[in-house]
Write a protein that holds these residues in place. Sequence first.
Motif, mmCIF file in Angstrom:
data_model
loop_
_atom_site.group_PDB
_atom_site.id
_atom_site.type_symbol
_atom_site.label_atom_id
_atom_site.label_comp_id
_atom_site.label_asym_id
_atom_site.label_seq_id
_atom_site.Cartn_x
_atom_site.Cartn_y
_atom_site.Cartn_z
ATOM 1 N N ASP A 212 0.826 -1.208 0.000
ATOM 2 C CA ASP A 212 0.000 0.000 0.000
ATOM 3 C C ASP A 212 0.858 1.255 0.000
ATOM 4 O O ASP A 212 0.506 2.263 -0.626
ATOM 5 C CB ASP A 212 -0.936 -0.005 1.199
ATOM 6 C CG ASP A 212 -2.111 -0.943 1.001
ATOM 7 O OD1 ASP A 212 -2.054 -1.771 0.073
ATOM 8 O OD2 ASP A 212 -3.084 -0.859 1.771
ATOM 9 N N ARG A 213 1.985 1.212 0.698
ATOM 10 C CA ARG A 213 2.894 2.356 0.699
ATOM 11 C C ARG A 213 3.401 2.629 -0.706
ATOM 12 O O ARG A 213 3.394 3.761 -1.195
ATOM 13 C CB ARG A 213 4.050 2.080 1.660
ATOM 14 C CG ARG A 213 5.053 3.225 1.768
ATOM 15 C CD ARG A 213 6.222 3.043 0.811
ATOM 16 N NE ARG A 213 7.001 4.266 0.744
ATOM 17 C CZ ARG A 213 7.738 4.625 -0.287
ATOM 18 N NH1 ARG A 213 7.779 3.873 -1.376
ATOM 19 N NH2 ARG A 213 8.426 5.749 -0.276
ATOM 20 N N ARG B 263 0.595 3.945 -3.019
ATOM 21 C CA ARG B 263 0.273 5.347 -2.758
ATOM 22 C C ARG B 263 1.354 6.264 -3.330
ATOM 23 O O ARG B 263 1.065 7.303 -3.924
ATOM 24 C CB ARG B 263 0.112 5.582 -1.256
ATOM 25 C CG ARG B 263 -0.492 6.933 -0.910
ATOM 26 C CD ARG B 263 -0.689 7.064 0.598
ATOM 27 N NE ARG B 263 -1.579 6.050 1.121
ATOM 28 C CZ ARG B 263 -2.894 6.131 1.122
ATOM 29 N NH1 ARG B 263 -3.487 7.197 0.618
ATOM 30 N NH2 ARG B 263 -3.637 5.163 1.628
ATOM 31 N N SER C 190 3.814 0.432 9.679
ATOM 32 C CA SER C 190 3.098 1.664 9.346
ATOM 33 C C SER C 190 3.946 2.570 8.464
ATOM 34 O O SER C 190 5.182 2.459 8.412
ATOM 35 C CB SER C 190 2.709 2.414 10.625
ATOM 36 O OG SER C 190 3.858 2.863 11.309
ATOM 37 N N THR D 171 3.530 6.903 6.753
ATOM 38 C CA THR D 171 2.745 8.134 6.765
ATOM 39 C C THR D 171 2.835 8.810 5.408
ATOM 40 O O THR D 171 3.747 8.544 4.614
ATOM 41 C CB THR D 171 3.234 9.113 7.853
ATOM 42 O OG1 THR D 171 4.596 9.473 7.569
ATOM 43 C CG2 THR D 171 3.143 8.486 9.224
ATOM 44 N N LEU E 202 -1.718 11.664 6.663
ATOM 45 C CA LEU E 202 -2.305 10.326 6.754
ATOM 46 C C LEU E 202 -1.363 9.397 7.492
ATOM 47 O O LEU E 202 -0.143 9.466 7.319
ATOM 48 C CB LEU E 202 -2.602 9.792 5.350
ATOM 49 C CG LEU E 202 -3.095 8.347 5.249
ATOM 50 C CD1 LEU E 202 -4.204 8.225 4.219
ATOM 51 C CD2 LEU E 202 -1.941 7.400 4.875
ATOM 52 N N SER E 203 -1.940 8.519 8.300
ATOM 53 C CA SER E 203 -1.189 7.460 8.972
ATOM 54 C C SER E 203 -1.860 6.133 8.648
ATOM 55 O O SER E 203 -3.083 5.996 8.790
ATOM 56 C CB SER E 203 -1.172 7.695 10.487
ATOM 57 O OG SER E 203 -0.409 6.691 11.137
ATOM 58 N N ASP E 204 -1.085 5.155 8.198
ATOM 59 C CA ASP E 204 -1.622 3.874 7.737
ATOM 60 C C ASP E 204 -0.909 2.756 8.494
ATOM 61 O O ASP E 204 0.318 2.598 8.375
ATOM 62 C CB ASP E 204 -1.397 3.736 6.225
ATOM 63 C CG ASP E 204 -2.379 2.788 5.570
ATOM 64 O OD1 ASP E 204 -3.308 2.325 6.255
ATOM 65 O OD2 ASP E 204 -2.224 2.519 4.362
ATOM 66 N N ASN F 134 -5.994 -3.424 9.096
ATOM 67 C CA ASN F 134 -5.464 -2.197 8.500
ATOM 68 C C ASN F 134 -6.281 -1.024 9.032
ATOM 69 O O ASN F 134 -7.468 -0.899 8.736
ATOM 70 C CB ASN F 134 -5.572 -2.273 6.974
ATOM 71 C CG ASN F 134 -5.137 -0.996 6.278
ATOM 72 O OD1 ASN F 134 -5.532 -0.728 5.147
ATOM 73 N ND2 ASN F 134 -4.320 -0.185 6.920
ATOM 74 N N SER G 94 -6.425 3.025 9.136
ATOM 75 C CA SER G 94 -5.894 4.191 8.432
ATOM 76 C C SER G 94 -6.699 5.419 8.814
ATOM 77 O O SER G 94 -7.928 5.368 8.887
ATOM 78 C CB SER G 94 -5.959 3.972 6.911
ATOM 79 O OG SER G 94 -5.496 5.096 6.218
ATOM 80 N N GLN H 267 -6.809 9.886 8.282
ATOM 81 C CA GLN H 267 -6.280 11.129 7.746
ATOM 82 C C GLN H 267 -6.927 12.292 8.489
ATOM 83 O O GLN H 267 -8.101 12.249 8.850
ATOM 84 C CB GLN H 267 -6.525 11.239 6.239
ATOM 85 C CG GLN H 267 -7.974 11.307 5.814
ATOM 86 C CD GLN H 267 -8.127 11.348 4.301
ATOM 87 O OE1 GLN H 267 -7.508 10.565 3.589
ATOM 88 N NE2 GLN H 267 -8.949 12.254 3.806
#
Length: 409
Positions: A179-180, A183, A205, A207, A220-222, A233, A235, A237
């Motif tokens: 996902d990082r 994105r 995690s 950001t 955002l923090s995931d 998960n 997440s 924002q």
Amino acid sequence: FTDGDSNCALTIGIDINDEDIDVDTEFNNLKDIMAEGTISIADRDTLSDGTVKIHFRGKDKTMTDDAIEYIKGGKAYYALLSVKNDYNGINDLLELNGTFEINAAGEYYDLSNVKDGYREFKDDDYKVTLKIPAEWSQIESDVTNELRFINPTDDISALSIGIYSKSASAAAASLAQHDRDSRDEVTNDNNVIVSEVKNEGGRYSYTAKYQGGGRHSYELSDVFFENGDYVYNVSAQAKTLDEANRLINSVKVETLDSSVVGTLLRSSDLGSGSSVKTIAGGKMTVPNMWDTYISGTLRDSRTGGMLAVSYASGSGDRLQQATDELVRTIRNDGHQIVKNVSSKRVNNRAYYSFTAEQKNDDGEIAYATVYTTSINDRNYIFSYVRNDVYYTGSVDSEVEEMVYSFEAE
């Protein structure tokens, strides 16, 4: 308050104004709303302390609405009931709404679960509890293993929770990295900063800091972690990273029994591959992350970007002139052309393209890349619009391939 099945809803609230509320205006506004159906009650009384009480009831073919409002200076206290006409308990609910008062005395029971401005939420099926700000709303979805909450007042803050079956290819570490990277790939490097994944005691995690225009400026923090047979998960924002992490840290989970819950797949991972979609009298090869939005328009589920396709009568020998005229019109509307018209030949067909920058009064910035081509005495226009935080990201080249794949029927 609702019954959970869309049969009825009761809303109680207070509107606060800087100036005294005009009673006549408020009465007429309610009357206009109720006049969409048949009005059965339209009362207005002045109480001993000067408070004005307004009561309206209206009914259409499916619903009955009952509104009680107290106006006192710059405050309006209201109870709004909406209930289906065929609901068994409709009379009890109407009687309940009639008990609404603002100056009652006696014993009270607090029915809300708001404490210190936060509301506790619990999902019994997936054994998740969290605390969200009282004014937030849950976004309903048919996907039961994904929960989403938003702040309807700022169009920025949001919290989402996904629960997925753990496997060799779907572990917390691998999903966080996937996902990082995804994105980072679709966003604009000039105004989006995506951190590397870090591992803190099994919590993986990263950001992201969005520095776009208007509401596209947030952090955002995931976070990904494992519990039993599942990966979680969480997440969030918000305007600040501290605020996002505060929301995430309120989330608590209990171990699930996989023999009862079963297998849970990520819906986003089911979008790989592509398909052929019919659009604007033709066909286009489209990645499965894109869905039909409205007629002639596709929407990207990752970025919210839109691709609209339209056509008009025209011949190929006048395509460049038509494109130049379109550019002049856009400039006259006050928009800036950030990429001038260029041409490219693909599959023995000429294409022209340019990009315009669009700004609105709220400071938001979007970019529209326009492609034109001529097929069978028609000039086709493909307009791809995305926010500044996604401009120059990988979806730009993806859209170009979609445009070049278009064939008129």
